[in-house]
Design an enzyme around this catalytic site. Structure first.
Site, PDB file in Angstrom:
ATOM      1  N   HIS A  66       0.814  -1.220   0.000  1.00  0.00           N
ATOM      2  CA  HIS A  66       0.000   0.000   0.000  1.00  0.00           C
ATOM      3  C   HIS A  66       0.848   1.271   0.000  1.00  0.00           C
ATOM      4  CE1 HIS A  66       0.570  -0.092   4.463  1.00  0.00           C
ATOM      5  NE2 HIS A  66       0.610   1.211   4.266  1.00  0.00           N
ATOM      6  N   ASP A 111      -0.149  -7.772   1.719  1.00  0.00           N
ATOM      7  CA  ASP A 111       0.307  -6.379   1.629  1.00  0.00           C
ATOM      8  C   ASP A 111       1.836  -6.304   1.556  1.00  0.00           C
ATOM      9  OD1 ASP A 111       0.279  -3.610   1.636  1.00  0.00           O
ATOM     10  OD2 ASP A 111      -0.003  -3.444   3.809  1.00  0.00           O
ATOM     11  N   SER A 207       4.704   1.390   8.458  1.00  0.00           N
ATOM     12  CA  SER A 207       4.348   0.303   7.559  1.00  0.00           C
ATOM     13  C   SER A 207       5.436   0.102   6.527  1.00  0.00           C
ATOM     14  CB  SER A 207       3.023   0.595   6.860  1.00  0.00           C
ATOM     15  OG  SER A 207       3.016   1.894   6.362  1.00  0.00           O
TER      16      SER A 207
END
Length: 257
Positions: A66, A111, A207
Protein backbone atom coordinates in the site's frame (compact mmCIF):
# COMPACT_ATOMS: atom_id res chain seq x y z
CA UNK A 1 -16.79 -5.13 11.05
CA UNK A 2 -17.87 -1.75 9.66
CA UNK A 3 -15.74 0.11 12.21
CA UNK A 4 -12.70 -2.01 11.34
CA UNK A 5 -13.09 -1.31 7.64
CA UNK A 6 -13.41 2.40 8.36
CA UNK A 7 -10.20 2.37 10.41
CA UNK A 8 -8.29 0.57 7.67
CA UNK A 9 -9.54 3.01 5.04
CA UNK A 10 -8.40 6.04 7.01
CA UNK A 11 -4.97 4.53 7.62
CA UNK A 12 -4.22 3.40 4.11
CA UNK A 13 -5.33 6.63 2.51
CA UNK A 14 -3.21 8.45 5.05
CA UNK A 15 -0.11 6.96 3.44
CA UNK A 16 -0.66 9.40 0.59
CA UNK A 17 0.79 12.25 2.62
CA UNK A 18 3.57 12.32 5.20
CA UNK A 19 2.29 13.35 8.62
CA UNK A 20 -1.29 12.22 7.96
CA UNK A 21 -3.05 9.24 9.51
CA UNK A 22 -0.68 6.63 8.06
CA UNK A 23 2.59 8.51 8.07
CA UNK A 24 5.48 6.98 9.99
CA UNK A 25 5.47 6.60 13.72
CA UNK A 26 6.98 4.87 16.70
CA UNK A 27 5.44 6.18 19.90
CA UNK A 28 7.91 5.48 22.68
CA UNK A 29 10.87 3.22 22.03
CA UNK A 30 14.49 4.30 21.96
CA UNK A 31 17.17 5.46 19.56
CA UNK A 32 18.98 2.53 17.95
CA UNK A 33 22.74 2.15 18.05
CA UNK A 34 23.75 3.86 14.78
CA UNK A 35 23.82 1.41 11.85
CA UNK A 36 22.96 -1.57 14.06
CA UNK A 37 20.10 -2.28 11.61
CA UNK A 38 21.96 -1.99 8.28
CA UNK A 39 19.04 -3.55 6.38
CA UNK A 40 16.71 -0.59 7.02
CA UNK A 41 15.44 1.35 4.01
CA UNK A 42 13.60 4.66 3.81
CA UNK A 43 11.06 4.94 1.00
CA UNK A 44 10.86 8.65 0.25
CA UNK A 45 8.68 10.88 -1.88
CA UNK A 46 10.29 14.11 -3.06
CA UNK A 47 12.87 13.79 -0.27
CA UNK A 48 10.39 13.15 2.58
CA UNK A 49 10.18 9.83 4.41
CA UNK A 50 7.03 7.90 3.54
CA UNK A 51 7.41 4.24 4.59
CA UNK A 52 9.95 1.82 5.90
CA UNK A 53 11.45 -1.07 3.98
CA UNK A 54 13.96 -3.88 4.37
CA UNK A 55 16.86 -4.77 2.09
CA UNK A 56 16.47 -8.50 1.33
CA UNK A 57 18.84 -8.76 -1.67
CA UNK A 58 21.63 -6.56 -3.06
CA UNK A 59 19.14 -5.25 -5.64
CA UNK A 60 15.78 -5.51 -3.86
CA UNK A 61 13.86 -3.94 -0.96
CA UNK A 62 10.71 -5.46 0.54
CA UNK A 63 7.99 -3.10 1.79
CA UNK A 64 4.21 -2.87 2.20
CA UNK A 65 2.30 -2.81 -1.10
CA UNK A 66 0.00 0.00 0.00
CA UNK A 67 3.02 2.32 0.27
CA UNK A 68 3.11 2.43 -3.54
CA UNK A 69 -0.10 4.45 -3.90
CA UNK A 70 2.11 7.21 -5.28
CA UNK A 71 3.53 8.44 -8.56
CA UNK A 72 6.55 6.19 -8.95
CA UNK A 73 8.64 8.94 -10.53
CA UNK A 74 8.54 10.78 -7.19
CA UNK A 75 9.77 7.84 -5.12
CA UNK A 76 13.33 7.01 -4.08
CA UNK A 77 14.89 4.43 -1.76
CA UNK A 78 17.58 5.56 0.67
CA UNK A 79 19.86 3.06 2.44
CA UNK A 80 22.53 3.43 5.11
CA UNK A 81 20.68 6.06 7.13
CA UNK A 82 20.64 6.70 10.85
CA UNK A 83 19.44 10.31 10.73
CA UNK A 84 16.97 11.27 8.02
CA UNK A 85 18.89 14.42 7.13
CA UNK A 86 22.14 12.54 6.45
CA UNK A 87 22.94 11.80 2.78
CA UNK A 88 22.66 7.99 2.76
CA UNK A 89 22.81 6.02 -0.49
CA UNK A 90 19.92 6.95 -2.78
CA UNK A 91 18.48 4.74 -5.52
CA UNK A 92 15.83 5.22 -8.17
CA UNK A 93 13.27 2.42 -8.35
CA UNK A 94 13.81 0.34 -11.47
CA UNK A 95 10.76 -1.88 -10.92
CA UNK A 96 7.96 -2.14 -8.36
CA UNK A 97 6.20 -5.49 -8.04
CA UNK A 98 3.22 -5.83 -5.72
CA UNK A 99 2.23 -9.33 -4.66
CA UNK A 100 -0.11 -10.72 -7.35
CA UNK A 101 -2.84 -11.37 -4.77
CA UNK A 102 -2.53 -8.00 -3.04
CA UNK A 103 -5.93 -6.60 -2.05
CA UNK A 104 -5.99 -2.88 -1.27
CA UNK A 105 -8.21 -1.12 1.28
CA UNK A 106 -10.28 -2.30 3.02
CA UNK A 107 -8.77 -5.81 2.94
CA UNK A 108 -5.01 -5.05 2.81
CA UNK A 109 -4.32 -8.74 2.26
CA UNK A 110 -0.94 -9.91 0.91
CA UNK A 111 0.31 -6.38 1.63
CA UNK A 112 3.84 -6.84 0.27
CA UNK A 113 5.81 -5.34 -2.61
CA UNK A 114 9.34 -5.73 -3.94
CA UNK A 115 11.23 -2.68 -5.18
CA UNK A 116 14.20 -3.16 -7.50
CA UNK A 117 17.08 -0.73 -7.07
CA UNK A 118 18.66 0.86 -10.13
CA UNK A 119 22.03 -0.38 -8.87
CA UNK A 120 23.54 -3.15 -6.78
CA UNK A 121 24.45 -2.75 -3.11
CA UNK A 122 27.92 -3.77 -1.99
CA UNK A 123 27.41 -5.07 1.58
CA UNK A 124 29.16 -2.96 4.21
CA UNK A 125 28.94 -2.07 7.89
CA UNK A 126 26.09 0.36 7.23
CA UNK A 127 24.21 -1.41 4.40
CA UNK A 128 23.56 -5.14 4.43
CA UNK A 129 20.59 -7.39 3.48
CA UNK A 130 18.55 -9.11 6.18
CA UNK A 131 18.16 -12.87 5.83
CA UNK A 132 14.78 -14.23 4.78
CA UNK A 133 13.05 -16.78 7.03
CA UNK A 134 12.52 -20.38 6.08
CA UNK A 135 9.17 -21.16 4.45
CA UNK A 136 8.31 -23.15 7.58
CA UNK A 137 9.00 -20.36 10.06
CA UNK A 138 6.39 -20.16 12.83
CA UNK A 139 6.27 -17.13 15.13
CA UNK A 140 4.01 -18.18 18.01
CA UNK A 141 1.95 -15.94 20.26
CA UNK A 142 4.16 -14.56 23.01
CA UNK A 143 7.29 -14.37 20.81
CA UNK A 144 9.42 -11.26 21.41
CA UNK A 145 10.11 -9.12 18.35
CA UNK A 146 11.50 -5.69 17.58
CA UNK A 147 11.00 -3.14 14.84
CA UNK A 148 12.46 0.22 13.88
CA UNK A 149 11.39 3.38 12.09
CA UNK A 150 11.90 7.12 11.71
CA UNK A 151 8.46 8.00 12.99
CA UNK A 152 6.71 10.51 15.13
CA UNK A 153 7.46 10.16 18.82
CA UNK A 154 3.94 11.22 19.79
CA UNK A 155 0.54 11.43 18.14
CA UNK A 156 0.37 14.37 15.75
CA UNK A 157 4.09 15.16 16.11
CA UNK A 158 6.95 15.30 13.64
CA UNK A 159 9.14 12.59 12.16
CA UNK A 160 12.05 11.51 14.31
CA UNK A 161 15.43 12.61 12.95
CA UNK A 162 17.02 9.38 14.17
CA UNK A 163 16.10 5.74 13.71
CA UNK A 164 14.20 4.45 16.75
CA UNK A 165 13.32 0.91 17.79
CA UNK A 166 10.55 -0.67 19.82
CA UNK A 167 10.16 -4.09 21.44
CA UNK A 168 6.92 -5.91 20.65
CA UNK A 169 5.18 -9.17 21.48
CA UNK A 170 3.15 -11.31 19.09
CA UNK A 171 -0.48 -11.61 20.20
CA UNK A 172 -2.88 -14.50 19.68
CA UNK A 173 -4.52 -14.06 16.26
CA UNK A 174 -7.83 -15.55 17.37
CA UNK A 175 -8.05 -12.95 20.11
CA UNK A 176 -7.13 -10.17 17.68
CA UNK A 177 -9.87 -11.30 15.32
CA UNK A 178 -12.67 -11.31 17.89
CA UNK A 179 -15.41 -8.69 18.03
CA UNK A 180 -13.62 -6.51 20.60
CA UNK A 181 -10.53 -6.18 18.42
CA UNK A 182 -10.29 -6.45 14.59
CA UNK A 183 -13.61 -8.31 14.30
CA UNK A 184 -12.67 -10.88 11.67
CA UNK A 185 -10.62 -8.50 9.49
CA UNK A 186 -7.35 -10.43 9.81
CA UNK A 187 -6.37 -13.02 7.20
CA UNK A 188 -4.27 -16.12 8.07
CA UNK A 189 -1.01 -14.39 7.04
CA UNK A 190 -1.58 -11.46 9.43
CA UNK A 191 -0.44 -11.19 13.02
CA UNK A 192 -1.06 -8.45 15.58
CA UNK A 193 1.43 -7.04 18.04
CA UNK A 194 1.65 -5.20 21.34
CA UNK A 195 4.38 -3.21 23.07
CA UNK A 196 5.25 -3.67 26.74
CA UNK A 197 3.49 -0.41 27.62
CA UNK A 198 0.06 0.70 26.43
CA UNK A 199 1.62 4.11 25.73
CA UNK A 200 3.97 2.67 23.09
CA UNK A 201 3.13 1.56 19.55
CA UNK A 202 4.29 1.51 15.96
CA UNK A 203 1.91 3.30 13.63
CA UNK A 204 1.36 5.76 10.79
CA UNK A 205 3.63 4.66 8.01
CA UNK A 206 6.17 2.64 9.89
CA UNK A 207 4.35 0.30 7.56
CA UNK A 208 6.74 -1.49 5.29
CA UNK A 209 9.33 -1.75 8.04
CA UNK A 210 10.65 -5.15 9.18
CA UNK A 211 10.02 -7.06 12.38
CA UNK A 212 12.84 -9.26 13.62
CA UNK A 213 11.68 -11.96 16.04
CA UNK A 214 13.43 -14.35 18.39
CA UNK A 215 17.19 -14.74 18.75
CA UNK A 216 18.14 -15.01 15.08
CA UNK A 217 18.68 -11.96 12.89
CA UNK A 218 16.06 -13.12 10.40
CA UNK A 219 13.14 -11.23 8.91
CA UNK A 220 9.80 -12.40 10.30
CA UNK A 221 7.12 -9.79 9.53
CA UNK A 222 6.50 -6.55 7.61
CA UNK A 223 4.33 -3.95 9.34
CA UNK A 224 1.07 -3.41 7.47
CA UNK A 225 -1.54 -1.31 9.28
CA UNK A 226 -2.82 -0.01 12.59
CA UNK A 227 -5.54 2.22 13.98
CA UNK A 228 -5.99 5.97 13.62
CA UNK A 229 -5.20 6.17 17.34
CA UNK A 230 -1.82 4.49 17.41
CA UNK A 231 -2.02 3.27 21.01
CA UNK A 232 -5.60 1.92 20.85
CA UNK A 233 -5.27 -1.38 22.73
CA UNK A 234 -8.34 -2.78 20.96
CA UNK A 235 -6.88 -2.13 17.50
CA UNK A 236 -3.28 -3.37 17.86
CA UNK A 237 -0.87 -2.93 14.94
CA UNK A 238 -0.93 -5.68 12.32
CA UNK A 239 1.97 -7.15 10.33
CA UNK A 240 2.23 -9.54 7.39
CA UNK A 241 4.08 -12.82 7.91
CA UNK A 242 6.98 -13.18 5.45
CA UNK A 243 7.43 -16.97 5.53
CA UNK A 244 4.39 -17.76 3.32
CA UNK A 245 5.80 -15.44 0.64
CA UNK A 246 9.44 -16.60 0.57
CA UNK A 247 9.00 -18.57 -2.67
CA UNK A 248 7.51 -15.51 -4.39
CA UNK A 249 10.31 -13.27 -3.07
CA UNK A 250 13.02 -15.66 -4.26
CA UNK A 251 11.37 -16.05 -7.66
CA UNK A 252 11.19 -12.28 -8.22
CA UNK A 253 14.63 -11.41 -6.86
CA UNK A 254 16.22 -14.38 -8.64
CA UNK A 255 15.39 -12.86 -12.02
CA UNK A 256 18.00 -10.16 -11.45
CA UNK A 257 20.71 -12.36 -9.92
Amino acid sequence: MEACVSSLLVLALGALSVGSSFGTQIIGGREVIPHSRPYMASLQRNGSHLCGGVLVHPKWVLTAAHCLAQRMAQLRLVLGLHTLDSPGLTFHIKAAIQHPRYKPVPALENDLALLQLDGKVKPSRTIRPLALPSKRQVVAAGTRCSMAGWGLTHQGGRLSRVLRELDLQVLDTRMCNNSRFWNGSLSPSMVCLAADSKDQAPCKGDSGGPLVCGKGRVLARVLSFSSRVCTDIFKPPVATAVAPYVSWIRKVTGRSA
